[in-house]
Design an enzyme around this catalytic site. Structure first.
Site, mmCIF file in Angstrom:
data_model
loop_
_atom_site.group_PDB
_atom_site.id
_atom_site.type_symbol
_atom_site.label_atom_id
_atom_site.label_comp_id
_atom_site.label_asym_id
_atom_site.label_seq_id
_atom_site.Cartn_x
_atom_site.Cartn_y
_atom_site.Cartn_z
ATOM 1 N N GLU A 35 0.824 -1.218 0.000
ATOM 2 C CA GLU A 35 0.000 0.000 0.000
ATOM 3 C C GLU A 35 0.855 1.263 0.000
ATOM 4 O OE1 GLU A 35 -4.366 0.702 1.379
ATOM 5 O OE2 GLU A 35 -3.429 -0.553 2.903
ATOM 6 N N TYR A 108 0.421 -7.649 -1.925
ATOM 7 C CA TYR A 108 -0.719 -6.988 -1.299
ATOM 8 C C TYR A 108 -1.995 -7.654 -1.812
ATOM 9 C CZ TYR A 108 -3.997 -3.314 0.102
ATOM 10 O OH TYR A 108 -5.063 -2.621 0.653
ATOM 11 N N ASP A 148 0.573 -8.286 3.154
ATOM 12 C CA ASP A 148 -0.742 -8.155 3.763
ATOM 13 C C ASP A 148 -1.674 -9.121 3.044
ATOM 14 O OD1 ASP A 148 -3.227 -7.454 4.685
ATOM 15 O OD2 ASP A 148 -3.097 -5.336 4.103
ATOM 16 N N ASN A 150 -4.667 -9.914 4.175
ATOM 17 C CA ASN A 150 -6.045 -9.488 4.445
ATOM 18 C C ASN A 150 -6.935 -10.639 4.916
ATOM 19 O OD1 ASN A 150 -6.795 -6.662 4.306
ATOM 20 N ND2 ASN A 150 -5.983 -6.680 2.224
ATOM 21 N N ASP A 245 -1.760 1.930 10.246
ATOM 22 C CA ASP A 245 -2.717 1.140 11.020
ATOM 23 C C ASP A 245 -2.274 -0.321 11.100
ATOM 24 O OD1 ASP A 245 -3.168 0.882 8.284
ATOM 25 O OD2 ASP A 245 -5.348 0.804 8.441
#
Length: 255
Positions: A35, A108, A148, A150, A245
């Site tokens: 990101e 990602y 990531d 997710n 985050d």
């Protein structure tokens, strides 16, 4: 080799929150970034160079969206931008550096939280990625697939498993995908080193003081080919880093 992975939720925003100080203190050999939310000319390549890192990046066609990068103090023998599928490469989903004894990828994976269409896109990507990774593993047995994902894999990887069982990122089919991915020849490096560690998360919502209350999810992984899992020396999560985050994760591989 000390390898970090960090979803920075915007490299320019992270730079304003002390990313360079974190990078300097990390002593990382390789840092996989997700990101970036930046085009290549918006990524501070020269600043990374002052700390001894060359930066390789694949940005999304859409500005301010997605994108991956890898910072490396070691010179790769080969760099692969993307996975060869335009629909995914246009979103800047994957970048790989091949070294002499190891290949490291920054990945990602899509999020499905915005609705059914993107959840469907995510599931198609997951099917594609599993096949891609297995074929890649045949060519390059020594793989470290960072990023990531997710998805929180098991109940120990999320603060409220019952309350999130119908939410994207903890759906049964997503969790089953990780199980099958691991069974196909990969190791979750953090769980390999820390099989029973609880309350270890890599992402927290910005809402309701989730981070200060440690109400998080472990959705960032360094997946290591079973071929080299015995070379995993250590694997950690670093919640003290506050540039995003997410927080960084790391794995050390004996060269």
């Amino acid at each position: 080799m000390k390898i970090y992975s960090y979803n920075v939720n915007g490299i320019r925003a992270a730079m304003n929150k002390g990313f360079m100080q974190w990078l300097s203190a990390s002593d990382a050999d390789v840092v996989c970034i997700q990101e970036t939310k930046a085009q290549e000319d918006q990524i501070p390549m020269l600043e990374f160079k002052t700390l001894g890192y060359d930066c390789y990046a694949l940005s999304a066609k859409k500005k301010g969206y997605s994108g991956v990068a890898i910072l490396s103090r070691l010179a790769p023998k080969n760099v692969v931008y993307g996975c060869g599928e335009e629909i995914y490469d246009n979103e800047g989903r994957m970048l790989r550096l091949d070294f002499e004894n190891l290949s490291v990828a920054s990945i990602y994976h899509p999020s499905g939280t915005s609705g059914e269409e993107r959840q469907g896109f995510k599931m198609k990507w997951l099917d594609f990625f599993q096949n891609y990774a297995l074929e890649l593993q045949k060519q390059i047995p020594s793989l470290v697939l960072c990023g990531d994902y997710n998805i929180a894999h098991t109940e120990i990887d999320i603060h409220d498993p019952k309350g999130n069982k119908k939410n994207s990122g903890f759906l049964p089919e997503e969790r089953e995908w990780i199980t099958k991915f691991l069974e196909s020849g990969f190791t979750d490096s953090f769980r390999y080193i820390n099989p029973n560690t609880k309350d270890a998360y890599s992402w927290w919502s910005y809402f309701a003081q989730s981070r200060s209350k440690n109400k998080g999810w472990r959705i960032d992984y360094s997946m290591v080919s079973n071929f080299i899992k015995d070379r995993i020396k250590n694997a950690s999560i670093h919640p003290e880093a506050m540039q995003s985050d997410h927080c960084p994760i790391s794995v050390e591989i004996i060269d």
